[in-house]
Structure formats: structure tokens, C-alpha cells
Enzyme design. Structure first.
Site, PDB file in Angstrom:
ATOM      1  N   ARG A 108      24.936  26.598  -6.609  1.00 39.78           N
ATOM      2  CA  ARG A 108      26.296  26.793  -6.941  1.00 39.78           C
ATOM      3  C   ARG A 108      26.627  27.661  -8.129  1.00 39.78           C
ATOM      4  NH1 ARG A 108      31.570  24.336  -8.352  1.00 39.78           N
ATOM      5  NH2 ARG A 108      33.221  25.488  -7.186  1.00 39.78           N
ATOM      6  N   HIS A 168      35.937  31.494 -10.632  1.00 35.36           N
ATOM      7  CA  HIS A 168      36.006  30.196 -11.489  1.00 35.36           C
ATOM      8  C   HIS A 168      36.677  30.570 -12.610  1.00 35.36           C
ATOM      9  CE1 HIS A 168      33.831  26.099 -11.573  1.00 35.36           C
ATOM     10  NE2 HIS A 168      34.690  26.376 -12.637  1.00 35.36           N
ATOM     11  N   GLU A 188      39.118  25.210  -7.783  1.00 33.01           N
ATOM     12  CA  GLU A 188      40.352  24.806  -7.942  1.00 33.01           C
ATOM     13  C   GLU A 188      41.467  25.597  -8.396  1.00 33.01           C
ATOM     14  OE1 GLU A 188      38.813  22.087 -11.330  1.00 33.01           O
ATOM     15  OE2 GLU A 188      37.157  21.037  -9.941  1.00 33.01           O
ATOM     16  N   ASN A 198      36.247  19.000  -5.084  1.00 26.81           N
ATOM     17  CA  ASN A 198      35.602  18.562  -6.305  1.00 26.81           C
ATOM     18  C   ASN A 198      35.894  17.028  -6.663  1.00 26.81           C
ATOM     19  OD1 ASN A 198      34.202  21.140  -6.363  1.00 26.81           O
ATOM     20  ND2 ASN A 198      35.444  21.764  -8.309  1.00 26.81           N
ATOM     21  N   TYR A 216      36.207  13.948  -9.214  1.00 22.54           N
ATOM     22  CA  TYR A 216      35.918  13.260 -10.625  1.00 22.54           C
ATOM     23  C   TYR A 216      36.214  11.937 -10.804  1.00 22.54           C
ATOM     24  CZ  TYR A 216      33.576  17.663 -12.094  1.00 22.54           C
ATOM     25  OH  TYR A 216      32.887  18.667 -11.999  1.00 22.54           O
ATOM     26  N   GLU A 253      31.554  19.589  -6.420  1.00 23.46           N
ATOM     27  CA  GLU A 253      31.433  19.167  -8.013  1.00 23.46           C
ATOM     28  C   GLU A 253      31.612  17.891  -7.833  1.00 23.46           C
ATOM     29  OE1 GLU A 253      33.614  21.102 -11.063  1.00 23.46           O
ATOM     30  OE2 GLU A 253      33.366  22.998 -10.183  1.00 23.46           O
TER      31      GLU A 253
HETATM   32  C1  FCB Z   1      36.169  20.968 -13.049  1.00 22.43           C
HETATM   33  C2  FCB Z   1      35.628  22.596 -13.341  1.00 22.43           C
HETATM   34  C3  FCB Z   1      34.204  23.029 -14.082  1.00 22.43           C
HETATM   35  C4  FCB Z   1      33.967  21.900 -14.957  1.00 22.43           C
HETATM   36  C5  FCB Z   1      34.280  20.411 -14.518  1.00 22.43           C
HETATM   37  C6  FCB Z   1      33.914  19.397 -15.321  1.00 22.43           C
HETATM   38  O1  FCB Z   1      37.436  20.803 -13.056  1.00 22.43           O
HETATM   39  O2  FCB Z   1      35.624  23.190 -11.793  1.00 22.43           O
HETATM   40  O3  FCB Z   1      34.264  23.978 -14.285  1.00 22.43           O
HETATM   41  O4  FCB Z   1      34.536  22.062 -16.036  1.00 22.43           O
HETATM   42  O5  FCB Z   1      35.574  20.376 -14.088  1.00 22.43           O
END
Ligand code: FCB
Length: 457
Positions: free
Chosen positions: A76, A119, A164, A292, A294, A360
Site C-alpha cells: 500500500r 495521502h 484518513e 486504520n 491505532y 493501517e
Molecule cells: C496515520 C497516517 C499514517 C501514519 C500513521 C502513524 O494516521 O495515515 O500516514 O502517519 O498514522
């Protein structure tokens, strides 16, 4: 328990143009909003810029070879609009040449190209005309998409429009923590709508190029919970944060309409003024959704003590995020894998179903290079393992999850944090550009080969 993902599960790694490429003035590339933002004193830690990044523009063949050695199934990456249409204007064939070489190299190695069109690196010249607050930028995005598809549409059939859009809109125009660094809540709301419109217009271009094309969007989704579930105030900020962070994007893309409560929350900031008749129908529809993940948001109505309009939480400016004593990453983010299961289940049960991909997930830790030059990042391995287990629990309950991409293949430019945060499976020495796979790279290589966590746990 043996954790095996469905047959055909796509295992990948991710990067983004501005974060890895470097060579910001090569072959006709024009400045993006991130180049300009980096030049603003204090905007990016240590004054870091998009050069040299990981020098991927010049080292791409070696990086693809490294991916092949690791057994990566899909890569990606994103394309830089300012390379393809510098200043947002005419098509620059030399800029497209790089992505053509990249795609051809990937295909030759049996790695699926998984391109994202945007992006975050808007041509700066378009920002001077209002950037994403200007509706016209969405139409310029469609033109840019057409130029890319014209060159690569015969070789790539799966496309992602945006990465995002919440960050582009609310960090870019609300809190100003990201480029272009504006702090106007109304601008953030207009930007969010025009980004979504760009998704819809770009998706039409991708689909019109070939009937078999698939086009999706990647959203950063955060399960939101009130710090005190018995507090009406905490529940209210949780609803608002969930509204602008998640549902503004999910409902428009998957259901073709903005949620009523979010329309009402954002009415004072002009959302209804920028949505024209027919826009929601253009935005609605995606062939797959990139997620994505986290961390989650744990929110409280106790004021955060900040003043002024600079907030990414438009309509919930004073929300605070109390600490729960969870372990933290080097980015200061809570480590909390478990809510990922619920997030995937919610997408599966509450929304029209589309195939899901985790586009992600990953972590920055303060990696230590030992005297033998090795990086034994067991903390990163544990992080990914927990998240894969959480994702797998959703798969066991029927969720149509088709892939997982680790962020990132390489250490890279982490936006306002500069080069200080290292997310890579592969360590980059920015002085020499030497690549050193971390222990996590070897571990992830086995996960990909085993299609899961074979015989572990
Ligand atoms: C996300 C982004 C990516 C990277 C990660 C850690 O928000 O899409 O570019 O910076 O965080």
C-alpha cells in the site's frame, strides 16, 4: 489457540508518498502543503522536512526487493499529486513514470499494488486557491485521478481515493496540527465535505475506466467511550466525538447520507451550507472499506483547559482524554487492541456490508540498535500480535475482513513529529539510508507465510 486467517487473506505493508519518497524537487514535482508547512518555524519537530525521508524515490527497486524477501503480498503506497499534476495543473509524464516503474516492479515480483490517490500532500498552489475549503478542489482531484488511471488503469484494478480524510480536514484546518495549519472550524467542516465529494467524484472516474475496477476509501476509525458512562455530559461528548471522527465519514460513504445528529452538531459551522443537492448521492458507495486502527478514544466532558478556536473537535472543543493507566506507545497513544474487535463487528452489523481491510495498524517505539546492529523490538511484535488476535476474533464472528497492512514498511517522516517516531518493520539510518530489518520484520514475515499465528498461543 491457533489463529489462522481466511484463505486468500491479503498480507501487506504500507507507506505514503510524502513520508518515504524524499526527492521533493525531482522530475518536476511542485511543493505540496506539507513542504510549505515544514518550512513554518515550529510546525514540525526539529524542523524536519520531507527530505530525505527514506529516499524511496531513488531506492524503490531495493525496497521492492526487500518486500519480496519478506514475502509481502501487497504494497500500500500513495501517489503524490504534486508529482503527477504539479501545482494542480498540467499532467507531468515524468512524475507518472515513477509510479509506473513502481507498479511494474511490484507486479514483476508478484506483489499486489494497493495505491492510494491522496495521502495528504495537496499541491500548494491549490491551497492558495482555498485548498479543501474550495469545492473546486474536489473536481481537480477527479482530474488528477483521471490522469493516474489513464497511465496505470490497465495494470491496477483496486484503488483507494483518500487516506484518513478526518486528518486532512480537522487536523489540517481545525487544530492546525497538520498542513496547511489553519485553525478555522468552519473551514475544517467545509474541507471534510469537499474531501468526501472528491472521494465520490474520484470513485466515478475509477469505475468509468474499467468495469472490473474496485474503489474504496481508508478511514481512521476510533471506538469512542465515555469516561463515566453514568455521566450525561460524558455521554454527550462521546456522541459528538464519535460523530465527527467516525459517523460523518462512515454514514456518508456507506449509507449515502450524513447522520442527522452530526448535521445538527455541525450546523453552526456551516455543514448544511456546503452540502449541495445531489452531493450525498455522489459520496455514497464504496466497494470496500479500509480501516486504520491505532487506538480508541476515552472521552470526558471535564474541560481540557485549552482556549481559543484551535481544536480538531469541532462542536466538542473542550473534550478531554483522561489517562487510564494503559501502556503507551512512543507516540503517547494508549495501547488497546481489544476495541478493534467491536469496531469491526459494528461495521459488519450496523452498516451495509462491504469487504473490510485493515489498511493501517502499527506502532512507534523507541527502538534501540544494539552493538551488533540488531533491533530486537519485542514490544512491536507483542503489539501486532494483540491486534491480529483482536481482528481474528471479529473474523470468527463472521466479519468479512480480507486483509491487514502493517504501518509501516520503513521508518519514515511521521508528519508533525518529524523523524523522531519510528513505525517501521525496517529501521532506516537517515544519515546513510541503510535499511536494517528489525526482529519484527522476521516475525511478520512468518505471520504472512503462515497466514496467521501458527501454533502460537
Ligand atoms: C496515520 C497516517 C499514517 C501514519 C500513521 C502513524 O494516521 O495515515 O500516514 O502517519 O498514522
Amino acid at each position: 489457540m491457533h489463529v489462522e486467517f481466511p484463505a486468500g487473506f491479503l498480507w501487506g505493508v504500507a507507506t505514503a508518498a510524502f513520508q518515504v519518497e524524499g526527492s521533493t524537487t525531482a522530475d518536476g514535482r511542485s511543493p505540496s502543503i506539507w513542504d510549505t508547512f515544514c518550512a513554518r518555524p515550529g510546525a514540525v519537530k526539529n524542523g524536519d522536512t520531507g527530505d530525505p525521508a527514506a529516499d524511496h524515490y531513488r531506492r524503490m527497486p531495493d525496497d521492492v526487493a526487500l518486500m519480496r524477501e519478506l514475502g509481502v503480498g501487497a504494497y500500500r503506497f500513495s501517489l503524490a499529486w504534486p508529482r503527477v499534476r504539479p501545482d494542480g495543473g498540467e499532467v507531468n509524464p515524468a512524475g507518472l513514470d515513477f509510479y509506473e516503474r513502481l507498479v511494474d516492479t511490484l507486479l514483476a515480483e508478484g506483489i499486489t499494488p494497493w495505491p492510494t490517490l491522496y495521502h495528504w500532500d495537496l499541491p500548494h498552489a491549490l491551497e492558495e486557491r482555498g485548498g479543501w475549503t474550495n469545492r473546486d478542489t474536489a473536481y481537480r482531484f477527479a482530474d488528477y485521478t483521471a490522469a493516474v488511471l489513464d497511465r496505470l488503469g490497465d495494470r491496477v484494478s483496486t484503488w483507494t481515493t483518500l487516506n484518513e480524510p478526518w486528518c486532512s480536514a480537522f487536523l489540517g484546518y481545525g487544530s492546525g496540527r497538520h498542513a496547511p495549519g489553519r485553525t478555522e472550524p468552519r473551514a475544517a467542516v467545509a474541507a471534510a465535505h469537499h474531501l468526501l465529494l472528491a472521494h465520490g467524484l474520484g470513485a466515478e472516474v475509477v469505475r468509468s475506466t474499467a468495469a472490473e475496477n474496485r474503489v474504496g476509501i481508508t478511514l481512521n476509525l476510533f471506538p469512542v467511550s465515555p469516561a463515566d458512562p453514568d455521566s450525561a455530559e460524558d455521554r454527550e461528548v462521546a456522541r459528538r466525538v464519535d460523530g465527527v471522527q467516525n459517523r460523518l465519514f462512515l454514514d456518508s460513504v456507506l449509507r449515502g447520507r450524513y447522520p442527522d445528529d452530526v448535521l445538527a452538531d455541525l450546523e453552526p459551522f456551516g455543514l448544511r451550507d456546503v452540502v449541495l443537492t445531489g452531493d450525498e448521492a455522489v459520496i455514497g458507495g464504496t466497494d470496500f472499506l479500509g480501516v486504520n486502527y491505532y487506538r480508541d478514544h476515552y472521552v470526558s466532558a471535564v474541560p481540557n483547559g485549552k482556549s481559543g478556536p484551535a481544536s480538531e473537535w469541532v462542536g466538542a472543543e473542550h473534550v478531554s482524554f483522561p489517562k487510564r493507566g494503559l501502556p503507551q506507545t512512543d507516540s503517547g497513544w494508549d495501547v488497546n487492541a481489544e476495541p478493534l474487535t467491536g469496531l469491526l463487528l459494528t461495521l459488519h452489523t450496523d452498516y451495509p456490508r462491504v469487504p473490510l481491510y485493515i489498511t493501517e495498524n502499527g506502532v512507534a517505539y523507541a527502538d534501540v540498535v544494539d552493538e551488533d546492529g540488531r533491533i530486537d523490538d519485542t514490544d512491536r511484535i507483542a503489539f501486532v500480535e494483540q491486534h491480529l488476535r483482536a481482528a481474528h476474533r471479529a473474523v470468527e464472528q463472521g466479519v468479512d475482513l480480507r486483509g491487514y497492512f502493517y504501518w509501516s514498511l520503513l521508518d519514515n517522516f511521521e508528519w508533525a513529529e518529524g523523524y523522531a517516531k519510528r513505525f517501521g518493520l525496517v529501521h532506516v539510518d537517515y544519515g546513510t539510508q541503510r535499511r536494517t530489518p528489525k526482529a519484527s520484520a522476521a516475525w511478520y514475515s512468518r505471520v504472512m507465510a503462515d497466514n496467521g499465528l501458527a501454533g502460537r498461543g
